[in-house]
Scaffold this motif. Sequence first.
Motif, short mmCIF file in Angstrom:
data_model
loop_
_atom_site.label_atom_id
_atom_site.label_comp_id
_atom_site.label_asym_id
_atom_site.label_seq_id
_atom_site.Cartn_x
_atom_site.Cartn_y
_atom_site.Cartn_z
N GLU A 1 7.91 23.81 -8.26
CA GLU A 1 8.45 25.08 -8.75
C GLU A 1 9.98 25.02 -8.85
O GLU A 1 10.57 25.48 -9.84
CB GLU A 1 8.03 26.19 -7.78
N ARG A 2 10.61 24.44 -7.87
CA ARG A 2 12.07 24.34 -7.87
C ARG A 2 12.58 23.38 -8.95
O ARG A 2 13.67 23.56 -9.49
CB ARG A 2 12.57 23.88 -6.50
N ASN A 3 11.81 22.34 -9.22
CA ASN A 3 12.27 21.32 -10.16
C ASN A 3 11.75 21.51 -11.58
O ASN A 3 12.11 20.76 -12.48
CB ASN A 3 11.87 19.92 -9.66
N GLU A 4 10.89 22.52 -11.77
CA GLU A 4 10.31 22.76 -13.09
C GLU A 4 11.37 23.00 -14.17
O GLU A 4 11.25 22.45 -15.28
CB GLU A 4 9.33 23.94 -13.03
N PRO A 5 12.42 23.79 -13.92
CA PRO A 5 13.44 23.98 -14.96
C PRO A 5 14.08 22.67 -15.41
O PRO A 5 14.37 22.49 -16.60
CB PRO A 5 14.47 24.88 -14.27
N ARG A 6 14.28 21.75 -14.50
CA ARG A 6 14.88 20.46 -14.86
C ARG A 6 13.95 19.66 -15.76
O ARG A 6 14.38 19.07 -16.76
CB ARG A 6 15.21 19.67 -13.58
N PHE A 7 12.64 19.62 -15.40
CA PHE A 7 11.68 18.91 -16.24
C PHE A 7 11.59 19.56 -17.62
O PHE A 7 11.52 18.87 -18.65
CB PHE A 7 10.29 18.90 -15.57
N ASP A 8 11.57 20.89 -17.65
CA ASP A 8 11.49 21.60 -18.93
C ASP A 8 12.68 21.29 -19.82
O ASP A 8 12.54 21.10 -21.04
CB ASP A 8 11.40 23.11 -18.69
N ALA A 9 13.86 21.22 -19.22
CA ALA A 9 15.07 20.93 -20.00
C ALA A 9 15.01 19.54 -20.62
O ALA A 9 15.41 19.33 -21.77
CB ALA A 9 16.29 21.06 -19.09
N ILE A 10 14.49 18.57 -19.86
CA ILE A 10 14.39 17.20 -20.37
C ILE A 10 13.34 17.11 -21.47
O ILE A 10 13.56 16.49 -22.52
CB ILE A 10 14.05 16.23 -19.22
N GLN A 11 12.20 17.76 -21.26
CA GLN A 11 11.10 17.66 -22.22
C GLN A 11 11.37 18.47 -23.49
O GLN A 11 10.82 18.15 -24.55
CB GLN A 11 9.80 18.13 -21.56
N SER A 12 12.20 19.50 -23.38
CA SER A 12 12.47 20.34 -24.56
C SER A 12 13.17 19.58 -25.67
O SER A 12 13.11 20.00 -26.83
CB SER A 12 13.32 21.56 -24.15
N ALA A 13 13.81 18.47 -25.34
CA ALA A 13 14.48 17.67 -26.36
C ALA A 13 13.48 16.94 -27.25
O ALA A 13 13.86 16.41 -28.32
CB ALA A 13 15.43 16.67 -25.72
N GLY A 14 12.24 16.87 -26.84
CA GLY A 14 11.20 16.23 -27.65
C GLY A 14 11.18 14.72 -27.56
O GLY A 14 10.53 14.05 -28.37
#
Length: 299
Positions: A244-257
């Motif tokens: 839960e704490r690290n989800e924003p970081r993963f989302d930011a990386i994956q959002s670049a496609g």
Amino acid sequence: MTTQPPYLAIAAEIGRRIRSGELSPGDRVPSTRAITREWGVAMATATKALAALRQEGLVRAEPGVGTVVVATPGDGAAAGLSRDRIVRAALELADAEGLEALTMRRLGTALSVSTMALYRHVPGKGELVRLMTDAVCGEVPMGPVPADWRAGLEHAARWLRGVYARHRWMAPAMASFTRPVAAPNAMAYTEWVLTALQGTGLTAAQKIYTHLTLFAYVQGVGLADDLEERARQDSGISDGEWMERNEPRFDAIQSAGSYPLLTSLTEAEGFDLSLETLFEFGLRRTLDGIAALIGETSA
């Protein structure tokens, strides 16, 4: 077998003289200079030997006289000490805090005896870990060997995983394949697995490789279990809280496609990132591979 450091061997011999009555209360024990002459060791080693005897409470430094005997053996908690009791206490400590926390000094404190008293029963930590390993491998009987090899290997894998689950320090303790643990109960496990492979048509070498492959797989998951538990203890948060704490970081990386396949997999329905799920999946695939080998051999 692990050998004692020279100073402990010297202390043990002087202690033997005290216990046998060769040295009585009030008698002087060999001085550091006498120890260096008798055992051919350095002065520092002789000093450590006398310090070990003082720590055990057998001698004391008498001004103007030297080091003298002040106690007879068998007094206090050390009187009821045994190898089995030491192993049980070591298991409790390792289970609670890990193998790194287990030292002879720490164990002596837990048992209310001196470190020197432990060395009269166990020569060192290496031998102690071997005894611990053998003890936990004998906790739960494996039962009769099934007639079906696959059922046998599956049972063996789950039995071993149970050992690692109850004692997480076991996986790293048995990490060496070229230096296996010489312990009767651990060797009985190998014999059980080889018996399960009788009648498969595999050669002797293939049987032992099959055993080691399965063992390595279960051990690998056991090591991962140990690392996960350490991470939970060090961070103080659960796996779910960490994600839960690290989800924003993963989302930011994956959002670049940049990682479309990885993103699609982690978002797939039914995906469960747990070691238990991984263990079940890997065990089935490992057994499938062994089945293919047995099929080829039979053909």
